[in-house]
Design a protein around this motif. Structure first.
Motif, short mmCIF file in Angstrom:
data_model
loop_
_atom_site.label_atom_id
_atom_site.label_comp_id
_atom_site.label_asym_id
_atom_site.label_seq_id
_atom_site.Cartn_x
_atom_site.Cartn_y
_atom_site.Cartn_z
N ARG A 73 0.82 -1.21 0.00
CA ARG A 73 0.00 0.00 0.00
C ARG A 73 0.86 1.26 0.00
NH1 ARG A 73 -0.66 -2.19 5.12
NH2 ARG A 73 0.29 -0.96 6.82
N ASP A 74 2.15 1.15 0.40
CA ASP A 74 3.05 2.30 0.39
C ASP A 74 3.69 2.52 -0.96
OD1 ASP A 74 2.51 2.69 3.03
OD2 ASP A 74 4.24 1.51 3.74
N LEU A 75 3.49 1.58 -1.88
CA LEU A 75 4.07 1.72 -3.22
C LEU A 75 3.23 2.69 -4.03
CD1 LEU A 75 6.19 0.81 -5.27
CD2 LEU A 75 4.66 -1.08 -5.91
N ALA A 76 3.89 3.74 -4.54
CA ALA A 76 3.17 4.78 -5.28
C ALA A 76 3.29 4.57 -6.78
CB ALA A 76 3.69 6.15 -4.90
N VAL A 77 4.48 4.29 -7.26
CA VAL A 77 4.71 4.20 -8.71
C VAL A 77 5.59 2.98 -8.99
CG1 VAL A 77 5.68 5.36 -10.75
CG2 VAL A 77 4.53 6.70 -8.96
N VAL A 78 5.26 2.30 -10.10
CA VAL A 78 6.12 1.26 -10.65
C VAL A 78 6.53 1.73 -12.04
CG1 VAL A 78 6.34 -1.13 -11.40
CG2 VAL A 78 5.03 -0.58 -9.33
N ASP A 79 7.82 2.00 -12.20
CA ASP A 79 8.33 2.53 -13.47
C ASP A 79 9.17 1.44 -14.15
OD1 ASP A 79 9.22 3.97 -15.58
OD2 ASP A 79 10.31 5.49 -14.42
N ALA A 80 8.65 0.93 -15.32
CA ALA A 80 9.35 -0.12 -16.07
C ALA A 80 10.36 0.43 -17.05
CB ALA A 80 8.35 -1.01 -16.81
N LYS A 81 10.54 1.74 -17.09
CA LYS A 81 11.54 2.42 -17.89
C LYS A 81 11.20 2.48 -19.38
CE LYS A 81 14.35 3.49 -14.55
NZ LYS A 81 14.56 4.89 -14.16
N ASP A 82 10.74 1.35 -19.97
CA ASP A 82 10.45 1.34 -21.42
C ASP A 82 9.34 0.32 -21.68
OD1 ASP A 82 10.41 1.44 -24.14
OD2 ASP A 82 12.61 1.54 -24.35
N ALA A 83 8.26 0.76 -22.31
CA ALA A 83 7.11 -0.13 -22.58
C ALA A 83 7.24 -0.89 -23.89
CB ALA A 83 5.81 0.69 -22.59
N PRO A 88 15.89 -4.47 -18.57
CA PRO A 88 15.80 -5.14 -17.25
C PRO A 88 15.67 -4.14 -16.08
CG PRO A 88 18.07 -5.15 -18.02
CD PRO A 88 17.26 -4.59 -19.15
N GLU A 89 15.79 -2.84 -16.34
CA GLU A 89 15.74 -1.88 -15.24
C GLU A 89 14.31 -1.52 -14.91
OE1 GLU A 89 18.06 1.50 -16.22
OE2 GLU A 89 19.96 0.39 -16.43
N PHE A 90 14.06 -1.26 -13.61
CA PHE A 90 12.75 -0.77 -13.17
C PHE A 90 12.93 -0.07 -11.82
CE2 PHE A 90 13.19 -4.90 -11.32
CZ PHE A 90 12.57 -4.84 -10.08
N ASP A 91 11.96 0.84 -11.54
CA ASP A 91 12.00 1.62 -10.29
C ASP A 91 10.75 1.37 -9.49
OD1 ASP A 91 14.33 2.65 -11.25
OD2 ASP A 91 13.44 4.57 -11.90
N ASN A 131 5.32 3.36 -18.10
CA ASN A 131 6.23 2.69 -19.05
C ASN A 131 6.07 1.16 -19.02
OD1 ASN A 131 7.42 5.17 -19.82
ND2 ASN A 131 8.75 5.10 -17.98
N VAL A 132 4.81 0.67 -18.78
CA VAL A 132 4.51 -0.75 -18.73
C VAL A 132 3.53 -1.08 -19.87
CG1 VAL A 132 3.60 -2.65 -17.36
CG2 VAL A 132 4.88 -0.81 -16.25
N SER A 133 3.79 -2.10 -20.61
CA SER A 133 2.92 -2.50 -21.72
C SER A 133 1.55 -2.92 -21.20
CB SER A 133 3.57 -3.65 -22.51
OG SER A 133 2.68 -4.15 -23.47
N SER A 134 0.50 -2.46 -21.89
CA SER A 134 -0.86 -2.81 -21.47
C SER A 134 -1.12 -4.31 -21.60
CB SER A 134 -1.88 -2.04 -22.31
OG SER A 134 -1.71 -2.31 -23.68
#
Length: 913
Positions: A73-83, A88-91, A131-134
Motif C-alpha cells: 500500500r506504500d508503493l506509489a509508482v512502478v516505473d518499467a523504464k520502457d514499454a 531489465p531496469e525498473f523503479d 512505461n509498462v505494456s498494457s
C-alpha cells in the motif's frame, strides 16, 4: 529459480505465516553487483497483508536472510523504464525511489504483472504503472513457478495452499485403513475414486429424495427475494429523504458559516471603531484649554499642559494598516494638526511676552535705582545698585521660578514644533545676553572701583539717571521680527589707576610690573584685592550654575538625545549664528549633544564674562604684579571645583580660558624678575652688601608660601622657584665678579648666607638641593675670604718656618734642622723678637678695621668672620709651636705671646669697635 523459491518459502516466509507469490533476482542500479531477491508475498491470516520483501544471501553464503520489507500500500509508482523495448531496469517508488536491475526481462515482467494483480485484488488505492505494456498488465502469468497468480481468482491463488492439521489427520486415518495406501498408490487412488463415486451417487439420490424440500426452499428463496426488493425500495426512498436532509444540512451549515463570518467581521469592526474613538478622541475640556486656556495662572498652565499631552498622545497614536485611508481619520488628524499649530503659536507668543515683561522690569530697575540705594525685602527688586555696593550680582531665581511653570509646555513644544521652540530659545538668549551684559559689566565696574578706591571723576559712587525713553526704545526692540535686542548698553565710568606719589620708581624694584611699586603696597592692600577677586568669582559661579540649571530644566535639554551632524563653530555662535538648521522634518541636525547645546546657549548669554574677567585680571596685574599669585590660586581652585561638577560645562571652559591668561601673567611676572636680575647694575663707589633681587626673592617666596598654602597649582610655584633661584645664583655670581669695591668672596658669602637663611626659614621642599648648595657656597667663600684677608700676620716668622719645612722636605731630619746655619736657634730667636704681643695686637686691629669696611650691616656677619679669622690665626700659631717643639727640642724657645693672649687681643678688639 523454482528451488530458490521453495527454499525461501520454507526457510523465511512459512515461519512468518506468509506465502511467496513471485520472485525476481535483482541488483541495485549503478553499483557493484550484489544480487538479491525481491519477493511479492501475502499473509495467510485475514485480513490479508501484501508486502514486497528484499532477501539476500548471508555473508557466509549458506542461507538466506530477510533484509527489508515494504507494504504494497506504500508503493506509489512502478516505473518499467520502457514499454516497447526490453529493458531489465525498473523503479519502485516507496518513501523514496529504489532503482533495480533484474537478471532478465522475463523475471522483471513477471514480477510487475504479479504486483499489478495483487494491487487490483487487495488494494483500494491504485498504484501508478508507468512505461509498462498494457498487454503485460492483462495477460496471465505462464504456468510454472508463477502459476499461482495466473488466473487472478481465489482458487488459483489458493492452489498451493497447505493442508491444515485436521485434513492431515483425516488423510492419515484413511491411509491407515488401507494396507497398500503407501505401497500401491494407484490402487489406493482407484479405491478412493470408487468410494467418491459411491458418495456422489448417494448425494444425488439424497438430493432427488429431497426435491419437495428443495421446492419449498426455492419458494422461500423467491419470497425472500421479493422482501429484499421491497426493502431495497424503502431503502431507496430513505436514501432520497436523507439526500434531501443532507442538502438542507449543507445549506444550514453554509448559513451558519456566513453568520459566524459576519459576527467576526462585526466584532473586528467594533474593535477598530473603539480603538479609533479611544485613541483619537480629544475631550472638549482639552480642546477648550488649548484654544482659550489661561497661561498666566498655575491652574490654567496645568490644564493646558494636560491638554497638550493628550493632544500629543492622539497625534502620536500608532494607526493600524488602513486607518490612514479613512476620511474621518484624516479629518481628525487635520483637526489635531490645526489645534497643535494654534496652541504652539499662542504659547510661543505668551512666552515671548513673559521674556519681554521680565526684561523690561529689570531695565527699569537698572535705570531708576541709584548705586547707593537698596530696597530691602525685595528679591527681584533688589537692584544692581544695591548689589553693586555690596559687590553682589542680582538674584534671578524669581524669574526662573516663574518660567519653570512652563517647562512641560516647552518640552511639548520641542517635540511638536521645533521651529517655534528654536525661536523661543534664540529670543531667550538675546534677552538674557543683553540683561546679563548690563548687570555683569556694572558688577565688574564696581569691583574695579573697590580695587582702586576711585573713579575717573574721583567720586566714590554715582547715581544712574532715569532714562525712560531708552527703556521704551529697548522694550520695543524686543518685539521685532528678528527677536533680538538692539538697545544700547550703558556702563559705569571707566577706571584708571592712579600712581601714588610716595612710591619709588620702576627702576628701583625688580617686582614692579606696572605703574605702581610692589614694595610700597602693604599686606592690607593685597589682602583687599584677594578678597575682592574671590568675591567676584564666588558671585559669578552660582550665577552661571543657576542659569545653566534653569536652561537644562526649562528647555528640557537633559531629555533630548542630540543628533550628530556638522556643528557650527564658536565664532558663529558668538556672532549670533543659528544653534541649528531647520530641515523640512524639523529635526535639529547641527547639535552633536545636549551638552553642546547648553554650552552654546551659555556662551551666547554670558559672552561678556570672559572679556570682563580678563580686563579685571589686567587691572589687578597693573596694580601689583604680585596679584597674579593671588589670581592664579583663586582661579585654579574655582576651575578645579567647576571641573569636578562638569568638565565640559560653560563655567569650566570659561574659567579654564581665563586661567590660561592668569598663568601667562604669572609666567610673565617670573620672566620679568629674571630679566631685571640680569640687567641689575651695582654702584662702583659703595660696597655691595645684600643684593636687591636677593632680598626681593625673600619677599616673593614669603608671600608666595602664604598664598599657595594647600593650593591646587603648587607645581607652578615650584617650577617658578627653580627658575628664580637659579637666576638669583647666576646673578649673584655675575655681580660678585663685576664688583670692584667689595671683594668677590664677601659678595658671595653674604648673599648666599642670606639665601640659605631664607630657605631654611621658609622650608621650601622643592629647593632643598639649592639650600644645600647655598650653604656650601657660603661656607666655601667664608673660608676663602678668611684665608685671603688674614694672609700671613707673622710674615718673617712664617717665611722662616717655610724654609724649615723645605729642609725637612729635602730629607733632613727635623731634629737636625737646628744645625743648619740659616735656621739655627739664634736665627729663630732673632725672628721671634720681631713679633712682640703689642705688634701682634696692632696687626689684628688693622685687620678688623679692614673686614669691617668690606662687610655690610644687614647680614651681621662681622663677628662670624672675625671668629673664623681668630681660629685661623690660632691654627697658624699652633703650627709654629709644633715646628719649634719638633725641630728645636729642649731649646726652651717660645713665642712672646700665647694662645690666651691671642684670644684676649681678638676679644678686646671686637669690644672696642
Amino acid at each position: 529459480m523454482t528451488a530458490i523459491k521453495h527454499a525461501l518459502q520454507r526457510d523465511i516466509f512459512t515461519p512468518n505465516d506468509e506465502r511467496l507469490l513471485s520472485i525476481v533476482n535483482v541488483c541495485k542500479a549503478g553499483k557493484k553487483k550484489r544480487n538479491c531477491f525481491l519477493c511479492a508475498t501475502v499473509t495467510t491470516e485475514r485480513p490479508v497483508q501484501v508486502n514486497v520483501v528484499k532477501v539476500k544471501k548471508s555473508d557466509k553464503g549458506d542461507f538466506y536472510k530477510r533484509q527489508t520489507a515494504w507494504a504494497l500500500r506504500d508503493l506509489a509508482v512502478v516505473d518499467a523504464k520502457d514499454a516497447v523495448k526490453e529493458n531489465p531496469e525498473f523503479d519502485l517508488h516507496f518513501d523514496k525511489v529504489y532503482k533495480w536491475v533484474a537478471s532478465s526481462t522475463v523475471e522483471k515482467n513477471t514480477f510487475i504483472s504479479c504486483i499489478w494483480k495483487l494491487n487490483q485484488r487487495y488494494l483500494r488505492k491504485k498504484i501508478d504503472f508507468t512505461n509498462v505494456s498494457s498487454q503485460l498488465l492483462e495477460e496471465s502469468v505462464p504456468s510454472g513457478e508463477n502459476q499461482s497468480v495466473a488466473g487472478g481468482d481465489e482458487e488459483a491463488v489458493d492452489e498451493y495452499q497447505e493442508l491444515n492439521a485436521r485434513e492431515e489427520q483425516d488423510i492419515e486415518i484413511m491411509m491407515e485403513g488401507c494396507e497398500y495406501a503407501i505401497s500401491n498408490a494407484e490402487a489406493f487412488a482407484e479405491k478412493l475414486s470408487r468410494e467418491l463415486q459411491v458418495l456422489d451417487g448417494a448425494n444425488i439420490q439424497s438430493i432427488m429424495a429431497s426435491e419437495k424440500q428443495v421446492n419449498i426452499l426455492m419458494k422461500l428463496l423467491d419470497e425472500a427475494l421479493k422482501e429484499v426488493d421491497q426493502i431495497e425500495i424503502k431503502l431507496s426512498s430513505y436514501e432520497e429523504m436523507l439526500q434531501s436532509v443532507k442538502e438542507q444540512m449543507d445549506q444550514i451549515s453554509e448559513s451558519n458559516h456566513l453568520i459566524h463570518l459576519s459576527n467576526t467581521n462585526n466584532v473586528k469592526l467594533l474593535s477598530e471603531i473603539e480603538f479609533l474613538v479611544n485613541h483619537m478622541d480629544l475631550a472638549k475640556g482639552h480642546i477648550k484649554a488649548l484654544q482659550e486656556g489661561d497661561l498666566t495662572s498655575s491652574r490654567g498652565i496645568e490644564a493646558c499642559t494636560n491638554a497638550a499631552d493628550a493632544l500629543l498622545q492622539c497625534m502620536n497614536v500608532a494607526l493600524r494598516p488602513g486607518h490612514d485611508m479613512l476620511h474621518a481619520v484624516k479629518q481628525q488628524q487635520q483637526r489635531f494638526s490645526d489645534l497643535r499649530e494654534q496652541f504652539a503659536r499662542r504659547l510661543a507668543s505668551h512666552l515671548n511676552s513673559v521674556f519681554v515683561q521680565q526684561f523690561t522690569q529689570t531695565l527699569l530697575q537698572l535705570y531708576n535705582k541709584p548705586y547707593y540705594l537698596s530696597v530691602p525685602g525685595h528679591d527681584q527688586s533688589s537692584t544692581l545698585a544695591q548689589h553693586s555696593v555690596e559687590l553682589t550680582l542680582p538674584n534671578h531665581h524669581p524669574f526662573h521660578r516663574d518660567l519653570l511653570r512652563y517647562a512641560k509646555l516647552m518640552e511639548w513644544l520641542k517635540n511638536t514644533d521645533y521651529g517655534k521652540y528654536e525661536g523661543l530659545t534664540k529670543n531667550y538668549m538675546d534677552y538674557l545676553s543683553r540683561l546679563y551684559e548690563r548687570e555683569i559689566k556694572d558688577f565688574f565696574e564696581v569691583a574695579k572701583i573697590k580695587m582702586t578706591g576711585t573713579t575717573k571723576e574721583g567720586k566714590k559712587f554715582a547715581t544712574l539717571p532715569r532714562k525712560e525713553s531708552a527703556v521704551k526704545q529697548e522694550t520695543e526692540s524686543l518685539h521685532g521680527s528678528s527677536g533680538k535686542l538692539t538697545g544700547s548698553t550703558s556702563s559705569l565710568n571707566k577706571l584708571s589707576v592712579q600712581s601714588s606719589g610716595n612710591r619709588r620708581s620702576q627702576s628701583s624694584s625688580l617686582l614692579d610690573m606696572g605703574n605702581m611699586s610692589a614694595s610700597d603696597l602693604d599686606v592690607a592692600d593685597r589682602t583687599k584685592f584677594d578678597k575682592i577677586f574671590e568675591q567676584v568669582l564666588s558671585e559669578l559661579e552660582p550665577l552661571c550654575l543657576a542659569e545653566q540649571d534653569f536652561i537644562s530644566k526649562f528647555f528640557k535639554l537633559q531629555q533630548h538625545q542630540g543628533i550628530s551632524g556638522s556643528t557650527t563653530n564658536e565664532a558663529e555662535e558668538m556672532d549670533g549664528g543659528n544653534l541649528s538648521r531647520s530641515y523640512p522634518s524639523g529635526v535639529p541636525q547641527t547639535i552633536s549633544s545636549e551638552k553642546d547645546m547648553i554650552r552654546q546657549m551659555m556662551t551666547k548669554i554670558f559672552r561678556c564674562i570672559e572679556p570682563e574677567l580678563n580686563n579685571l585680571i589686567a587691572l589687578g596685574d597693573k596694580i601689583d604684579s604680585f596679584n597674579s599669585l593671588y589670581m592664579l590660586v583663586k582661579m585654579s581652585h574655582h576651575v578645579w571645583t567647576a571641573q569636578n561638577v562638569d568638565p565640559a560645562s560653560f563655567l569650566s571652559t570659561t574659567l579654564g580660558n581665563v586661567l590660561v591668561t592668569v598663568k601667562r601673567n604669572f609666567d610673565k611676572c617670573i620672566s620679568n624678575q629674571m630679566k631685571q636680575m640680569d640687567e641689575v647694575k651695582i654702584s662702583k663707589k659703595s660696597k655691595v652688601g645684600i643684593l636687591p633681587f636677593v632680598a626681593e626673592f625673600e619677599e616673593f617666596a614669603a608671600l608666595a608660601e602664604s598664598i599657595f598654602k594647600n593650593a591646587e597649582r603648587r607645581g607652578d610655584l615650584d617650577k617658578a622657584y627653580i627658575k628664580l633661584i637659579r637666576a638669583v645664583f647666576v646673578s649673584v655670581e655675575k655681580v660678585a665678579n663685576e664688583s670692584q669695591k667689595t671683594p668677590r668672596d664677601v659678595v658671595m658669602m653674604e648673599n648666599f648666607h642670606h639665601i640659605f637663611a631664607t630657605l631654611s626659614r621658609l622650608k621650601i621642599s622643592c629647593l632643598e638641593a639649592e639650600k644645600k648648595e647655598a650653604k656650601q657656597k657660603y661656607t666655601d667663600h667664608l673660608q676663602s675670604y678668611v684665608i685671603y684677608s688674614l694672609g700671613q700676620p707673622l710674615e718673617k716668622l712664617n717665611h722662616f718656618f717655610e724654609g724649615v719645612e723645605a729642609r725637612v722636605a729635602q730629607g733632613i731630619r727635623e731634629e737636625e734642622v737646628s744645625y743648619q746655619l740659616a735656621f739655627n736657634k739664634q736665627e729663630l730667636r732673632k725672628v721671634i723678637k720681631e713679633y712682640p704681643g703689642k705688634e701682634v695686637k696692632k696687626g689684628l686691629d688693622n685687620l678688623y678695621k679692614k673686614v669691617d669696611k668690606h662687610l655690610c650691616e644687614e647680614e651681621n656677619l662681622l663677628q662670624v668672620v672675625w671668629h673664623s679669622m681668630q681660629d685661623e690665626f690660632i691654627r697658624q700659631y699652633k703650627h709654629f709651636e709644633g715646628l719649634i717643639a719638633r725641630c728645636y727640642p729642649g731649646s726652651g724657645i717660645t713665642m712672646e705671646f700665647t694662645i690666651q693672649d691671642i684670644l684676649d687681643y681678638c676679644s678686646s678688639i671686637a669690644q672696642s669697635h
